[in-house]
Design a protein around this motif. Structure first.
Motif, PDB file in Angstrom:
ATOM      1  N   ARG A 121      35.635  44.478  30.204  1.00 24.69           N
ATOM      2  CA  ARG A 121      35.827  43.072  29.824  1.00 24.69           C
ATOM      3  C   ARG A 121      37.225  42.865  29.255  1.00 24.69           C
ATOM      4  N   SER A 122      37.670  43.794  28.397  1.00 23.37           N
ATOM      5  CA  SER A 122      39.020  43.697  27.834  1.00 23.37           C
ATOM      6  C   SER A 122      40.072  43.870  28.922  1.00 23.37           C
ATOM      7  N   PHE A 123      39.850  44.815  29.803  1.00 28.40           N
ATOM      8  CA  PHE A 123      40.769  45.050  30.926  1.00 28.40           C
ATOM      9  C   PHE A 123      40.916  43.785  31.775  1.00 28.40           C
ATOM     10  N   LEU A 124      39.795  43.147  32.099  1.00 30.54           N
ATOM     11  CA  LEU A 124      39.826  41.947  32.921  1.00 30.54           C
ATOM     12  C   LEU A 124      40.530  40.806  32.201  1.00 30.54           C
ATOM     13  N   ALA A 125      40.337  40.702  30.908  1.00 32.34           N
ATOM     14  CA  ALA A 125      41.008  39.648  30.137  1.00 32.34           C
ATOM     15  C   ALA A 125      42.518  39.828  30.155  1.00 32.34           C
ATOM     16  N   VAL A 126      42.992  41.064  30.090  1.00 33.42           N
ATOM     17  CA  VAL A 126      44.441  41.305  30.128  1.00 33.42           C
ATOM     18  C   VAL A 126      45.006  40.913  31.489  1.00 33.42           C
ATOM     19  N   ILE A 127      44.287  41.245  32.557  1.00 39.82           N
ATOM     20  CA  ILE A 127      44.750  40.845  33.895  1.00 39.82           C
ATOM     21  C   ILE A 127      44.845  39.320  33.986  1.00 39.82           C
ATOM     22  N   ARG A 128      43.836  38.634  33.459  1.00 39.13           N
ATOM     23  CA  ARG A 128      43.798  37.173  33.586  1.00 39.13           C
ATOM     24  C   ARG A 128      44.815  36.492  32.688  1.00 39.13           C
ATOM     25  N   GLU A 129      45.022  37.024  31.490  1.00 37.75           N
ATOM     26  CA  GLU A 129      45.875  36.359  30.513  1.00 37.75           C
ATOM     27  C   GLU A 129      47.320  36.853  30.546  1.00 37.75           C
ATOM     28  N   GLY A 130      47.531  38.087  30.992  1.00 37.03           N
ATOM     29  CA  GLY A 130      48.892  38.592  31.139  1.00 37.03           C
ATOM     30  C   GLY A 130      49.488  39.274  29.935  1.00 37.03           C
ATOM     31  N   SER A 131      48.756  39.310  28.822  1.00 36.07           N
ATOM     32  CA  SER A 131      49.263  39.985  27.627  1.00 36.07           C
ATOM     33  C   SER A 131      48.101  40.377  26.733  1.00 36.07           C
ATOM     34  N   LEU A 132      48.373  41.357  25.847  1.00 34.13           N
ATOM     35  CA  LEU A 132      47.330  41.784  24.919  1.00 34.13           C
ATOM     36  C   LEU A 132      46.969  40.678  23.941  1.00 34.13           C
ATOM     37  N   SER A 133      47.977  39.978  23.448  1.00 36.24           N
ATOM     38  CA  SER A 133      47.725  38.953  22.437  1.00 36.24           C
ATOM     39  C   SER A 133      46.900  37.805  23.008  1.00 36.24           C
ATOM     40  N   ALA A 134      47.261  37.351  24.208  1.00 30.97           N
ATOM     41  CA  ALA A 134      46.515  36.242  24.817  1.00 30.97           C
ATOM     42  C   ALA A 134      45.095  36.674  25.170  1.00 30.97           C
ATOM     43  N   ALA A 135      44.949  37.912  25.657  1.00 28.97           N
ATOM     44  CA  ALA A 135      43.620  38.414  25.988  1.00 28.97           C
ATOM     45  C   ALA A 135      42.752  38.541  24.741  1.00 28.97           C
ATOM     46  N   ALA A 136      43.353  38.995  23.644  1.00 23.04           N
ATOM     47  CA  ALA A 136      42.611  39.127  22.389  1.00 23.04           C
ATOM     48  C   ALA A 136      42.116  37.773  21.909  1.00 23.04           C
ATOM     49  N   ARG A 137      42.971  36.757  22.016  1.00 21.59           N
ATOM     50  CA  ARG A 137      42.553  35.408  21.611  1.00 21.59           C
ATOM     51  C   ARG A 137      41.416  34.904  22.490  1.00 21.59           C
ATOM     52  N   ALA A 138      41.499  35.170  23.797  1.00 23.01           N
ATOM     53  CA  ALA A 138      40.470  34.695  24.715  1.00 23.01           C
ATOM     54  C   ALA A 138      39.113  35.314  24.419  1.00 23.01           C
ATOM     55  N   LEU A 139      39.114  36.573  23.971  1.00 22.74           N
ATOM     56  CA  LEU A 139      37.862  37.268  23.702  1.00 22.74           C
ATOM     57  C   LEU A 139      37.429  37.204  22.250  1.00 22.74           C
ATOM     58  N   GLY A 140      38.292  36.681  21.382  1.00 21.76           N
ATOM     59  CA  GLY A 140      37.970  36.648  19.960  1.00 21.76           C
ATOM     60  C   GLY A 140      38.042  38.021  19.313  1.00 21.76           C
TER      61      GLY A 140
ATOM     62  N   PRO B 171      38.350  43.778  41.487  1.00 21.91           N
ATOM     63  CA  PRO B 171      37.165  43.151  42.103  1.00 21.91           C
ATOM     64  C   PRO B 171      35.850  43.642  41.515  1.00 21.91           C
ATOM     65  N   GLN B 172      35.777  44.945  41.227  1.00 20.05           N
ATOM     66  CA  GLN B 172      34.546  45.474  40.639  1.00 20.05           C
ATOM     67  C   GLN B 172      34.341  44.965  39.218  1.00 20.05           C
ATOM     68  N   ALA B 173      35.448  44.832  38.465  1.00 19.51           N
ATOM     69  CA  ALA B 173      35.340  44.298  37.101  1.00 19.51           C
ATOM     70  C   ALA B 173      34.885  42.842  37.132  1.00 19.51           C
ATOM     71  N   GLU B 174      35.377  42.080  38.103  1.00 21.90           N
ATOM     72  CA  GLU B 174      34.946  40.684  38.237  1.00 21.90           C
ATOM     73  C   GLU B 174      33.473  40.602  38.622  1.00 21.90           C
ATOM     74  N   ALA B 175      33.031  41.541  39.467  1.00 21.27           N
ATOM     75  CA  ALA B 175      31.611  41.569  39.822  1.00 21.27           C
ATOM     76  C   ALA B 175      30.760  41.894  38.599  1.00 21.27           C
ATOM     77  N   LEU B 176      31.238  42.821  37.759  1.00 20.47           N
ATOM     78  CA  LEU B 176      30.532  43.133  36.519  1.00 20.47           C
ATOM     79  C   LEU B 176      30.471  41.911  35.604  1.00 20.47           C
ATOM     80  N   ASP B 177      31.585  41.197  35.534  1.00 19.30           N
ATOM     81  CA  ASP B 177      31.665  40.008  34.686  1.00 19.30           C
ATOM     82  C   ASP B 177      30.654  38.963  35.148  1.00 19.30           C
ATOM     83  N   ALA B 178      30.592  38.735  36.463  1.00 22.96           N
ATOM     84  CA  ALA B 178      29.634  37.759  36.997  1.00 22.96           C
ATOM     85  C   ALA B 178      28.201  38.212  36.752  1.00 22.96           C
ATOM     86  N   ALA B 179      27.944  39.524  36.936  1.00 21.35           N
ATOM     87  CA  ALA B 179      26.594  40.037  36.716  1.00 21.35           C
ATOM     88  C   ALA B 179      26.203  39.937  35.250  1.00 21.35           C
TER      89      ALA B 179
END
Length: 311
Positions: free
Chosen positions: A12-31, A71-79
């Motif tokens: 989940r953290s890995f996918l957030a970094v890909i989507r947000e582009g940085s550790l700080s933005a990903a951390a904010r997105a996930l709380g 793609p597998q991480a996104e499938a996990l996220d959807a599941a």
């Protein structure tokens, strides 16, 4: 000895970094805190045995290994989201419910095409919400065909017949498509009297061929593609252009009946039927909220389809 599998939190953290582009933005997105997120990425990198991100002026760019995992991480996220929707719905219905505990409560994710989702479903969903106040809806508008087996959505309204196994499918009926223009456009430019006359008009159409476009063209093999004065892959944009008086385009007959300013053209020559289906994964048939939405959509859409054959 078998290595333990990395936990979902790491992906989940890995996918957030890909989507947000940085550790700080990903951390904010996930709380989460940035150090926690950094530890998650480092732990996943250790587990897979390689770097997942490289620093760049833009932030963190995914490596080839990260793109392969995405793609597998996104499938996990959807599941995981689907699992939570199912668990929360059953859990909520077991507390404070009446009778057999089949209260319609929780979130249902619906996918539908742009026009259906924006112009047809809102009234149906409003009625569903009135009857089931604890129901929550996620509505995804897309002309792409989401994979119900991967739980991209719980319930889908489709204009192409579903061919996947393990789906509960209900055929709604056939919607007539017609060529329409606004009355004042025809006052200015005249009404075409035959198909060949469309060539001198401002035609509204698609930019790229999609599966539903190809299916439509197969049903009208004699129809050649004209030059469009306005091209858009957004069916909502096409409909808005027709309603604005830009020119002539294809519209669902039941929708056009709502607007007295729209005039149907050459109905005896151009009459193209389009099927409609409601589908969901068969495992959800016993989930009260999914079944209520499935049945409610089917009933409401049947009423919509029937208006296209009236008068």
């Amino acid at each position: 000895m078998n290595q333990p599998l990395p936990s979902w939190d790491l992906y989940r953290s890995f996918l957030a970094v890909i989507r947000e582009g940085s550790l700080s933005a990903a951390a904010r997105a996930l709380g989460l805190t940035q150090p926690t997120l950094a530890r998650h990425v480092a732990a996943l990198e250790e587990a897979v045995g390689g770097s997942l991100f490289v620093r760049s002026p833009r932030g963190l760019d995914p490596t080839d290994a990260a793109l392969a995992l995405k793609p597998q991480a996104e499938a996990l996220d959807a599941a995981a989201a689907s699992l939570w929707r199912t668990a929360s719905g059953y859990g909520a219905s077991s507390h404070g419910g009446k009778g057999c505990g089949a209260e319609v409560r929780g979130t249902v994710r619906i996918t539908a095409s742009e026009v259906v989702g924006a112009r047809i479903l809102p009234a149906i969903l409003a009625d569903l919400r009135d009857r089931h106040p604890a129901l929550e809806i996620e509505l995804v508008l897309s002309n792409a065909v989401d994979d119900l087996l991967q739980r991209d959505a719980d319930v889908a309204v489709r204009m192409v017949e579903p061919d996947q196994q393990a789906l509960l499918v209900k055929r709604i009926g056939v919607i007539a498509l017609g060529m329409y223009a606004r009355r004042d456009y025809l006052d200015r430019h005249g009404s075409p009297e035959r198909l060949e006359d469309f060539g001198r008009h401002s035609l509204i159409g698609f930019d790229r061929e999609t599966p539903d476009i190809r299916a439509m063209m197969r049903r009208a093999p004699g129809l050649t593609l004209p030059r469009f004065a306005l091209r858009s892959d957004s069916h909502l944009a096409q409909l808005a252009a027709i309603e604005a008086g830009f020119g002539i385009g294809i519209c669902q007959v039941p929708l056009a009946r709502r607007n007295p300013e729209l005039v149907r053209l050459l109905a005896d020559v151009f009459d193209m039927p389009m099927g409609m289906w409601v589908a969901m994964h068969e495992d959800l048939r016993s989930t009260p909220r999914c079944r209520a939405v499935f049945d409610g959509l089917a009933a409401g859409l049947r009423d919509h389809v029937s208006t296209g054959h009236a008068g």
